[in-house]
Design an enzyme around this catalytic site. Structure first.
Site, short mmCIF file in Angstrom:
data_model
loop_
_atom_site.label_atom_id
_atom_site.label_comp_id
_atom_site.label_asym_id
_atom_site.label_seq_id
_atom_site.Cartn_x
_atom_site.Cartn_y
_atom_site.Cartn_z
CB VAL A 198 -0.91 0.03 1.26
CG1 VAL A 198 -1.85 1.23 1.19
CG2 VAL A 198 -1.71 -1.26 1.40
CG HIS A 199 2.74 2.97 -3.35
ND1 HIS A 199 2.20 1.91 -4.04
CD2 HIS A 199 3.00 3.92 -4.29
CE1 HIS A 199 2.14 2.20 -5.31
NE2 HIS A 199 2.60 3.41 -5.50
NE ARG A 200 -1.86 3.57 -7.13
CZ ARG A 200 -1.10 3.93 -8.14
NH1 ARG A 200 -1.03 5.19 -8.51
NH2 ARG A 200 -0.39 3.04 -8.79
NE ARG A 231 2.84 8.34 0.48
CZ ARG A 231 3.24 8.08 -0.76
NH1 ARG A 231 4.34 8.63 -1.24
NH2 ARG A 231 2.57 7.24 -1.53
#
Length: 350
Positions: A198-200, A231
């Site tokens: 998960v990075h969006r 992030r």
């Protein structure tokens, strides 16, 4: 020809490896690393594992807002183009590095070649979609991974310089999967876990979305291996979201470990475009944590399903995919895309 290749993010390093090797058989290549990804586990380890030559220019742009980051890259790449005087600038994918490289070249009338041209999610809220469209419309050579990508460009009036080459990720996976299985330190039973990424920003910057996704992971019937982008880790801490006991959060993984994990997973849960495609190529079911995708072929063949950030949909589809019937085809090419790209560049007459 003198080819100036611009990369800056983890997926681009993987794509660059087979292309750079083929390009250097015929041409002189100057490699520029923008520094968009600068963490060791997101950058340097890929150069080491994949045998990519050290960058000739490292711009060290780092993080920042889209405007700040792209602007810094644009100025720095323009300066490199002035020094190197390339015959062609080669860009990859859909990141800010892609757009900056394409714009810098087009502004000074250097031809642009785009690897992975023609992809469309048809969602202009995605920064990547804006990058794709703008890059394609200022490119002179457009290397399309699929027939769908060719049709997308034609619908926008782009037909000159368009080539169906296949996808360089097939080249990379065919070459590196045996090495990944040999070198990986992963010690998990095949099909005995889920893999998640998960990075969006639409997921990580929305507390409700990130809670819904992590809540779904907690309800899954197998362990979830979750290599978390820096992030994402920061946002989990900021929102006070504690991963459940079955969720194994790790640092971003080296390419070979990630590839071995992906190939052995029961299914992958991701908001990454590249991971969707890799899963299809490796015949691993994919649950995409988005409402759209640029890789529509994966949906059409039944290997991928879109669920957004809906907890119940994520759980239901993740536990259902293992037994679902699917068909598989060589949608993304035969593993010789990099060779075609190098040959097309050799024949190109600006």
């Amino acid at each position: 020809m003198k080819v100036l290749s611009v990369v800056g993010a983890r997926p681009q390093f993987v794509k660059c490896a087979p292309v750079s090797r083929e390009v250097r058989e015929v041409h002189e290549e100057v490699l520029v690393h923008t520094g968009q990804h600068y963490d060791y586990l997101l950058s340097e380890v890929f150069f080491n594992d994949l045998g990519i030559p050290a960058p000739d220019h490292h711009l060290e742009v780092g993080s920042g807002s889209h405007g700040v980051q792209t602007g810094r890259m644009l100025a720095a790449i323009e300066e490199v183009i002035g020094k190197e005087e390339p015959d062609l600038v080669l860009v990859y994918g859909d990141t800010n590095s892609t757009l900056a490289g394409a714009l810098a070249a087009a502004k000074v009338h250097v031809p642009v070649a785009h690897v992975e041209a023609g992809l469309r999610s048809f969602d202009r809220r995605m920064p990547e979609e804006v990058n794709r469209v703008l890059t394609d419309h200022c490119s002179d050579l457009l290397f399309c991974p699929t027939a769908t990508a060719v049709r997308n460009l034609a619908a926008e009036g782009v037909t000159a310089g368009v080539h169906l080459t296949g996808d360089v990720m097939v080249d990379a996976l065919r070459e590196n999967l045996p090495l990944a299985k040999e070198r990986s330190t992963v010690d998990l039973p095949p099909k005995g876990y889920y893999l998640a990424t998960v990075h969006r920003a639409s997921n990580t910057d929305d507390p409700a979305a990130l809670r819904a996704i992590m809540g779904a992971f907690a309800r899954l019937d197998l362990p979830v291996v979750f290599p978390a982008h820096p992030r994402t880790q920061k946002k989990l801490a900021e929102y006070g979201i504690a991963p459940a006991a079955n969720v194994r959060v790790t640092e971003p993984l080296p390419y070979f470990d990630m590839l071995a994990l992906l190939s052995g997973a029961r299914a992958v849960l991701t908001d990454s475009g590249g991971v969707q495609k890799e899963a299809y190529i490796l015949e691993v079911p994919c649950v995409t944590l988005r409402e759209n995708t640029e890789w529509v072929e994966t949906l059409e063949d039944g290997w991928n399903v879109l669920v957004g950030a809906d907890t119940n949909r994520i759980v239901a589809e993740a536990e259902k995919v293992a037994g679902s019937p699917r068909r598989h085809s060589a949608r993304f090419g035969d593993g010789h895309a990099a060779e075609r790209i190098a040959a097309i560049i050799a024949e190109y007459q600006p």
